[in-house]
Design a protein around this motif. Sequence first.
Motif, mmCIF file in Angstrom:
data_model
loop_
_atom_site.group_PDB
_atom_site.id
_atom_site.type_symbol
_atom_site.label_atom_id
_atom_site.label_comp_id
_atom_site.label_asym_id
_atom_site.label_seq_id
_atom_site.Cartn_x
_atom_site.Cartn_y
_atom_site.Cartn_z
ATOM 1 N N GLN A 102 0.826 -1.209 0.000
ATOM 2 C CA GLN A 102 0.000 0.000 0.000
ATOM 3 C C GLN A 102 0.860 1.260 0.000
ATOM 4 N N GLU A 103 1.974 1.239 0.752
ATOM 5 C CA GLU A 103 2.871 2.395 0.785
ATOM 6 C C GLU A 103 3.508 2.626 -0.580
ATOM 7 N N ASP A 104 3.991 1.546 -1.212
ATOM 8 C CA ASP A 104 4.598 1.677 -2.539
ATOM 9 C C ASP A 104 3.595 2.181 -3.563
ATOM 10 N N TYR A 105 2.383 1.639 -3.499
ATOM 11 C CA TYR A 105 1.346 2.045 -4.452
ATOM 12 C C TYR A 105 1.004 3.533 -4.282
ATOM 13 N N GLN A 106 0.825 3.956 -3.021
ATOM 14 C CA GLN A 106 0.515 5.365 -2.743
ATOM 15 C C GLN A 106 1.624 6.270 -3.263
ATOM 16 N N ARG A 107 2.886 5.855 -3.049
ATOM 17 C CA ARG A 107 4.021 6.667 -3.460
ATOM 18 C C ARG A 107 4.103 6.756 -4.987
ATOM 19 N N ASP A 108 3.832 5.644 -5.682
ATOM 20 C CA ASP A 108 3.970 5.629 -7.138
ATOM 21 C C ASP A 108 2.760 6.221 -7.848
ATOM 22 N N GLN A 109 1.561 5.922 -7.339
ATOM 23 C CA GLN A 109 0.337 6.318 -8.038
ATOM 24 C C GLN A 109 -0.274 7.612 -7.504
ATOM 25 N N GLY A 110 0.144 8.014 -6.283
ATOM 26 C CA GLY A 110 -0.397 9.237 -5.720
ATOM 27 C C GLY A 110 -1.815 9.103 -5.215
ATOM 28 N N GLU A 111 -2.246 7.869 -4.935
ATOM 29 C CA GLU A 111 -3.583 7.622 -4.416
ATOM 30 C C GLU A 111 -3.561 6.329 -3.614
ATOM 31 N N PRO A 112 -4.525 6.130 -2.713
ATOM 32 C CA PRO A 112 -4.520 4.916 -1.878
ATOM 33 C C PRO A 112 -4.869 3.670 -2.683
ATOM 34 N N LEU A 113 -4.482 2.536 -2.129
ATOM 35 C CA LEU A 113 -4.731 1.236 -2.760
ATOM 36 C C LEU A 113 -6.099 0.739 -2.321
ATOM 37 N N THR A 114 -7.118 0.897 -3.169
ATOM 38 C CA THR A 114 -8.473 0.473 -2.828
ATOM 39 C C THR A 114 -9.131 -0.150 -4.045
ATOM 40 N N GLY A 115 -10.187 -0.930 -3.816
ATOM 41 C CA GLY A 115 -10.940 -1.500 -4.917
ATOM 42 C C GLY A 115 -10.351 -2.801 -5.414
ATOM 43 N N PRO A 116 -10.976 -3.417 -6.425
ATOM 44 C CA PRO A 116 -10.520 -4.719 -6.930
ATOM 45 C C PRO A 116 -9.217 -4.623 -7.721
ATOM 46 N N THR A 117 -8.526 -5.740 -7.788
ATOM 47 C CA THR A 117 -7.253 -5.798 -8.499
ATOM 48 C C THR A 117 -7.463 -5.949 -9.997
ATOM 49 N N ALA A 118 -6.391 -5.685 -10.773
ATOM 50 C CA ALA A 118 -6.457 -5.761 -12.243
ATOM 51 C C ALA A 118 -5.810 -7.052 -12.735
#
Length: 566
Positions: A102-118
């Motif tokens: 979640q920390e890596d995702y927030q840092r890279d995407q600029g938004e929290p990690l929520t919802g279904p996966t791709a």
Amino acid sequence: MSSSRRPPRQLPAISNLPALPTPFVGRDEQIADAHRLLMDRRAVLVHDPEDRQCGYGTSQLAISYAYLHNQHYELIWIFDCCREQDKTRLRARVERETERLQEDYQRDQGEPLTGPTAANWLYIFDNVDDPDIIRQYFPEGNARILVTSRRVGTWDDEDRLCVEPLKPEVSVKLLQENMGLDQLQATQLADIFDGHPQQIVRAGEAVLTHKVTVEQIVTVTEIARLAPPPAERPAPTPAVPGQRRADGADGARTSLRSSLMRSAVCWDPGRYRSWVGALRLRTTIALPSDALIANLDTMAERVDMVLDTVFAQKDPDLVRALSDTVRQVTDAAGSGRQMADNVQRIAEELVGYWQHIPQTSPAVSDEAASCFFLTSWHNRDVDLEEVILFHKMLEKRVTAKLGGRVEKAGFLDKTMKHGSEWEPTLIEAIRTTRLLIPLITEGYFTSEWCRREWAVMVKRMASLNATPGQAPIAIMPVFWVRPLDGWKMPDDFGPYQHLVHVEGKQVYDGDVYDLVADGDTKQLTKFVSTLAKSMVAEAGRHLPHLDKDLVKRIPLAFPDANGGAH
């Protein structure tokens, strides 16, 4: 998360994979099997032989798979379960790793990690003790999941991949090439350890470092005594990303792709085919054929192919039909309504956008392309026959792979001589073709026609205003006769000279002209097949046409070829 084109072997920005394990040989077929299984199902279990549960390299196979096929994924995350049997400790392990994700995702995407996966995300649950219990931790959505364990639990046979002992000849090769042992030493160790990779490597390293000799077999056997433990259960679910929106049609495509990849239509190939079938019934616009879809490896490529048609047509009725059929498949599946709602909202925005914005653009055209690819070469009588033969081989292979999706696969101008006018047929071909296949020679960089063809394709790519590295490939050079030593290659050729490589491996590094002239059928066929595969992989990505009047006005490419001497 939008798709990006990375250099081969470069991991996604969001990844925690450890270093690639070495040495690791003899598993090419099983790595390919793992990829085939993951393309058809959501979760795959990689396990040891049931009667010999003793470290056969399941973790190494999973990590090697992730490195080899990283281009298929935009997120790769490994959860090391350490064969933990205690439920509380296992839960804590998964939760800690989920927080890091979640920390890596927030840092890279600029938004929290929520919802279904791709469907283009890969989760690896490594060193799992109980493969049944670990299912509790599978994330919501369509992410591909690879589980490694020494046990099989109650997993179905078709969802499992057994890592078998290495074949004797592979064991010998591993010991010779990676440990430097001679044939006799390698054969003796391979016979003793009966295809167990970890034991073979450990024993080979011990002999190589002079800790023991092959003759001291008892000592080596002691090294080989590897025994495993067993396990228990856990609970939470790794959360996964929400949706980012950009402005305009390009941003809508990115968001629509993300929602489709996480929707019910991408759960498995069967649902995808049902969706496309339902979409065909709702429109008269030609959609990709089933044969062409079957040639694509990943769900991401299949989604891109449909979106290429949608965004090329800009037809409100087609995008409404897309939304309605996603809803139809979602209702049948009984879940996934959040992503279906997202698709509907984006579709409505696109309908409004396309209904109120003029559809004309000097750089983009929805007219049919005159050909799928254009073979560009510096016309020379000396190699005319070889060029024609190469072009025909390539055109036949591409036509077969495209399955009739294009009326004319290839274009080769073999009549125009130096000094001829820039004929309308050639202008039409270069301004609409999807791909340029330049046959590189010294003369190519100084030919006015070749320089113009190259410049037109670069201009067409630039008209997309894509993020660097995300524009569709439009130029795939072939080294026909390499320039001699001392020839200075143009600066603007550099970014394109490695695009034909497949999975980081160069199929042939000599002059392709030699393969044709010498009749090296085997090597030539391999080269043409590899090139055709790369070309067809780009078929689903749209490239705007160029206005006819602009073709002659664009500055020629390669002004600095060979120091600027033309």
